[in-house]
Design an enzyme around this catalytic site. Structure first.
Site, PDB file in Angstrom:
ATOM      1  N   ASP A  37       0.862  -1.187   0.000  1.00 35.95           N
ATOM      2  CA  ASP A  37       0.000   0.000   0.000  1.00 35.95           C
ATOM      3  C   ASP A  37       0.896   1.233   0.000  1.00 35.95           C
ATOM      4  O   ASP A  37       2.028   1.202   0.487  1.00 35.95           O
ATOM      5  CB  ASP A  37      -0.931   0.020   1.225  1.00 35.95           C
ATOM      6  CG  ASP A  37      -2.190   0.851   0.991  1.00 35.95           C
ATOM      7  OD1 ASP A  37      -3.275   0.245   0.846  1.00 35.95           O
ATOM      8  OD2 ASP A  37      -2.098   2.095   0.917  1.00 35.95           O
ATOM      9  N   ASN A  90      -5.238  -4.567  -6.912  1.00 39.27           N
ATOM     10  CA  ASN A  90      -6.479  -4.051  -6.346  1.00 39.27           C
ATOM     11  C   ASN A  90      -6.467  -2.540  -6.117  1.00 39.27           C
ATOM     12  O   ASN A  90      -7.523  -1.907  -6.146  1.00 39.27           O
ATOM     13  CB  ASN A  90      -6.730  -4.789  -5.016  1.00 39.27           C
ATOM     14  CG  ASN A  90      -7.714  -4.060  -4.131  1.00 39.27           C
ATOM     15  OD1 ASN A  90      -8.921  -4.129  -4.326  1.00 39.27           O
ATOM     16  ND2 ASN A  90      -7.196  -3.313  -3.148  1.00 39.27           N
ATOM     17  N   TYR A 156     -12.655   7.229 -14.137  1.00 37.08           N
ATOM     18  CA  TYR A 156     -12.779   5.933 -13.445  1.00 37.08           C
ATOM     19  C   TYR A 156     -13.362   4.889 -14.394  1.00 37.08           C
ATOM     20  O   TYR A 156     -12.857   3.759 -14.487  1.00 37.08           O
ATOM     21  CB  TYR A 156     -13.672   6.120 -12.215  1.00 37.08           C
ATOM     22  CG  TYR A 156     -13.725   4.932 -11.279  1.00 37.08           C
ATOM     23  CD1 TYR A 156     -12.818   4.797 -10.231  1.00 37.08           C
ATOM     24  CD2 TYR A 156     -14.703   3.949 -11.424  1.00 37.08           C
ATOM     25  CE1 TYR A 156     -12.875   3.705  -9.357  1.00 37.08           C
ATOM     26  CE2 TYR A 156     -14.773   2.864 -10.565  1.00 37.08           C
ATOM     27  CZ  TYR A 156     -13.855   2.743  -9.530  1.00 37.08           C
ATOM     28  OH  TYR A 156     -13.922   1.672  -8.676  1.00 37.08           O
ATOM     29  N   LYS A 160     -11.451   1.526 -15.621  1.00 39.38           N
ATOM     30  CA  LYS A 160     -11.958   0.182 -15.282  1.00 39.38           C
ATOM     31  C   LYS A 160     -12.315  -0.608 -16.545  1.00 39.38           C
ATOM     32  O   LYS A 160     -12.135  -1.832 -16.574  1.00 39.38           O
ATOM     33  CB  LYS A 160     -13.141   0.280 -14.320  1.00 39.38           C
ATOM     34  CG  LYS A 160     -12.760   0.838 -12.934  1.00 39.38           C
ATOM     35  CD  LYS A 160     -11.724  -0.018 -12.202  1.00 39.38           C
ATOM     36  CE  LYS A 160     -11.484   0.450 -10.785  1.00 39.38           C
ATOM     37  NZ  LYS A 160     -10.439  -0.320 -10.094  1.00 39.38           N
ATOM     38  N   ILE A 189     -19.336  -1.104  -2.828  1.00 42.78           N
ATOM     39  CA  ILE A 189     -18.931  -1.862  -1.651  1.00 42.78           C
ATOM     40  C   ILE A 189     -18.667  -0.867  -0.519  1.00 42.78           C
ATOM     41  O   ILE A 189     -18.016   0.168  -0.749  1.00 42.78           O
ATOM     42  CB  ILE A 189     -17.634  -2.675  -1.944  1.00 42.78           C
ATOM     43  CG1 ILE A 189     -17.792  -3.533  -3.218  1.00 42.78           C
ATOM     44  CG2 ILE A 189     -17.238  -3.517  -0.728  1.00 42.78           C
ATOM     45  CD1 ILE A 189     -18.840  -4.616  -3.166  1.00 42.78           C
ATOM     46  N   THR A 191     -16.777   0.619   1.752  1.00 45.52           N
ATOM     47  CA  THR A 191     -15.380   0.760   2.183  1.00 45.52           C
ATOM     48  C   THR A 191     -15.078   2.250   2.350  1.00 45.52           C
ATOM     49  O   THR A 191     -15.859   3.099   1.911  1.00 45.52           O
ATOM     50  CB  THR A 191     -14.402   0.211   1.123  1.00 45.52           C
ATOM     51  OG1 THR A 191     -14.424   1.113   0.003  1.00 45.52           O
ATOM     52  CG2 THR A 191     -14.759  -1.186   0.672  1.00 45.52           C
TER      53      THR A 191
HETATM   54  P1  NAP Z   1     -10.049   1.944  -0.274  1.00 42.31           P
HETATM   55  O1  NAP Z   1     -10.769   1.492   0.952  1.00 42.31           O
HETATM   56  O2  NAP Z   1      -9.847   3.403  -0.507  1.00 42.31           O
HETATM   57  O3  NAP Z   1      -8.651   1.165  -0.330  1.00 42.31           O
HETATM   58  C1  NAP Z   1      -7.734   1.390  -1.370  1.00 42.31           C
HETATM   59  C2  NAP Z   1      -6.346   1.376  -0.784  1.00 42.31           C
HETATM   60  O4  NAP Z   1      -5.427   1.647  -1.871  1.00 42.31           O
HETATM   61  C3  NAP Z   1      -6.129   2.468   0.253  1.00 42.31           C
HETATM   62  O5  NAP Z   1      -5.352   1.996   1.322  1.00 42.31           O
HETATM   63  C4  NAP Z   1      -5.395   3.520  -0.538  1.00 42.31           C
HETATM   64  O6  NAP Z   1      -4.626   4.383   0.264  1.00 42.31           O
HETATM   65  C5  NAP Z   1      -4.537   2.679  -1.443  1.00 42.31           C
HETATM   66  N1  NAP Z   1      -4.011   3.426  -2.566  1.00 42.31           N
HETATM   67  C6  NAP Z   1      -4.515   4.547  -3.137  1.00 42.31           C
HETATM   68  N2  NAP Z   1      -3.704   4.956  -4.120  1.00 42.31           N
HETATM   69  C7  NAP Z   1      -2.677   4.071  -4.173  1.00 42.31           C
HETATM   70  C8  NAP Z   1      -1.519   3.969  -4.967  1.00 42.31           C
HETATM   71  N3  NAP Z   1      -1.244   4.876  -5.922  1.00 42.31           N
HETATM   72  N4  NAP Z   1      -0.670   2.938  -4.756  1.00 42.31           N
HETATM   73  C9  NAP Z   1      -0.912   2.034  -3.780  1.00 42.31           C
HETATM   74  N5  NAP Z   1      -1.993   2.093  -2.978  1.00 42.31           N
HETATM   75  C10 NAP Z   1      -2.859   3.104  -3.174  1.00 42.31           C
HETATM   76  O7  NAP Z   1     -10.796   1.405  -1.594  1.00 42.31           O
HETATM   77  P2  NAP Z   1     -11.638   0.071  -1.871  1.00 42.31           P
HETATM   78  O8  NAP Z   1     -13.057   0.444  -1.920  1.00 42.31           O
HETATM   79  O9  NAP Z   1     -11.176  -1.032  -1.031  1.00 42.31           O
HETATM   80  O10 NAP Z   1     -11.206  -0.169  -3.388  1.00 42.31           O
HETATM   81  C11 NAP Z   1     -10.250  -1.147  -3.778  1.00 42.31           C
HETATM   82  C12 NAP Z   1     -10.411  -1.383  -5.264  1.00 42.31           C
HETATM   83  O11 NAP Z   1     -11.737  -1.831  -5.543  1.00 42.31           O
HETATM   84  C13 NAP Z   1     -10.179  -0.151  -6.138  1.00 42.31           C
HETATM   85  O12 NAP Z   1      -9.505  -0.523  -7.315  1.00 42.31           O
HETATM   86  C14 NAP Z   1     -11.582   0.295  -6.458  1.00 42.31           C
HETATM   87  O13 NAP Z   1     -11.649   1.026  -7.658  1.00 42.31           O
HETATM   88  C15 NAP Z   1     -12.294  -1.036  -6.566  1.00 42.31           C
HETATM   89  N6  NAP Z   1     -13.718  -0.961  -6.408  1.00 42.31           N
HETATM   90  C16 NAP Z   1     -14.269  -0.424  -5.272  1.00 42.31           C
HETATM   91  C17 NAP Z   1     -15.650  -0.357  -5.181  1.00 42.31           C
HETATM   92  C18 NAP Z   1     -16.325   0.242  -3.979  1.00 42.31           C
HETATM   93  O14 NAP Z   1     -17.529   0.511  -4.074  1.00 42.31           O
HETATM   94  N7  NAP Z   1     -15.660   0.436  -2.856  1.00 42.31           N
HETATM   95  C19 NAP Z   1     -16.451  -0.830  -6.218  1.00 42.31           C
HETATM   96  C20 NAP Z   1     -15.853  -1.376  -7.336  1.00 42.31           C
HETATM   97  C21 NAP Z   1     -14.483  -1.445  -7.426  1.00 42.31           C
HETATM   98  P3  NAP Z   1      -5.274   5.831   0.641  1.00 42.31           P
HETATM   99  O15 NAP Z   1      -6.505   5.551   1.421  1.00 42.31           O
HETATM  100  O16 NAP Z   1      -4.180   6.484   1.415  1.00 42.31           O
HETATM  101  O17 NAP Z   1      -5.591   6.498  -0.665  1.00 42.31           O
END
Ligand code: NAP
Length: 250
Positions: A37, A90, A156, A160, A189, A191
């Site tokens: 991360d 991810n 985005y 994707k 999701i 999060t």
């Molecule tokens: P999250 O809770 O924000 O977790 C993402 C993690 O990645 C955070 O720890 C973030 O750090 C870190 N990050 C951000 N930029 C980064 C970089 N350049 N290099 C390395 N790490 C980095 O998000 P999540 O909801 O779990 O999402 C994870 C994945 O699922 C993403 O690809 C997202 O697009 C996808 N997704 C999410 C959803 C949803 O509804 N949540 C739906 C579909 C797809 P910081 O917090 O410091 O930025």
């Protein structure tokens, strides 16, 4: 025998949300996990959660938008555990919400760099290491927005859709060498990616977009990613798997 016994896995963006749930489940299923991360504090929290349960993991601070960091993550996995078998690319960001006319080129480029180029950089270094290990498998995190659009989210959505495309290509290029590559498409999701950026009223509206009437949980996404990463999914490659409470069926 656990599903990922003796496997070595990288999970990017493992300091929060979906990535944290995947890293924990991989470890519970026997993998040695490289928790990667950009956020050192949150990444180390995930590491502690895994180690406190007696499982094996290391933390690697890395920006997926930086190719050199992606190489260092793979090098560290191989140096520490001797090989690389599994990667879940991810990490991703939501980016600024605005229509195309109001989105600056810098806003657009930032999301593409992390959400799409980051997946390419990851696979570019992970695949040679997996070839050395005699095969492997990769799960790339797409979204429902890898299949359909959403007003105000052009960067985005573009990134994707690109993740789904590059997943198909990687699968075709390395199928004969024993590497499977798939993409997962979560609906919304619950999060920090959403909870940190949206009001409760907006969250309520988003829940209603899903026929199941709620958002998904990070652990539900992790279960699908685990299955894809395991020998149970041995005939899947180049596929896109939605996990969306019925969103795309509408
Ligand atoms: P999250 O809770 O924000 O977790 C993402 C993690 O990645 C955070 O720890 C973030 O750090 C870190 N990050 C951000 N930029 C980064 C970089 N350049 N290099 C390395 N790490 C980095 O998000 P999540 O909801 O779990 O999402 C994870 C994945 O699922 C993403 O690809 C997202 O697009 C996808 N997704 C999410 C959803 C949803 O509804 N949540 C739906 C579909 C797809 P910081 O917090 O410091 O930025």
């Amino acid at each position: 025998m656990r599903l990922l016994e003796n496997k070595v896995a990288i999970v990017t963006g493992a300091g929060s949300g979906i990535g944290r749930a995947i890293a924990q489940l991989y470890a519970e299923e026997g993998a040695k996990v490289v928790v990667s991360d950009l956020d050192e504090q949150k990444g180390k929290e995930t590491l502690t959660m895994i180690k406190d349960k007696g499982f094996e993991a290391i933390f690697m601070k890395a920006d997926v938008g930086n190719a050199d960091d992606c190489k260092k993550t793979v090098d560290q996995a191989v140096k520490t555990y001797g090989a690389l078998h599994i990667a879940c690319n991810n990490a991703g960001i939501a980016g600024k919400a605005a229509p195309i006319g109001d989105l600056t080129p810098a806003d657009f480029d930032k999301v593409i760099k992390i959400n799409l180029s980051g997946v390419f950089y990851g696979m570019h270094y992970q695949i040679p290491a997996m070839l050395k290990a005699g095969g492997g498998n990769i799960v790339n995190m797409a979204s429902i927005l890898g299949q359909v659009g959403m007003a105000g989210s052009s960067a985005y959505v573009s990134a994707k859709h690109g993740v789904v495309g590059i997943t198909k290509n990687a699968a075709l290029e390395y199928a004969k060498e024993g590497i499977r590559v798939n993409a997962v498409g979560p609906g919304f999701i619950e999060t920090p990616l959403l909870t940190n950026n949206l009001s409760e009223e907006q969250m309520k509206q988003i829940r209603a977009l899903h026929p199941l009437g709620r958002m998904g949980k990070a652990t539900e996404v992790a279960e699908l990613v685990l299955w894809l990463s395991s020998p149970k999914a041995s005939f899947t490659s180049g596929n896109y798997f939605p996990l969306d409470g019925g969103y795309l069926a509408q």
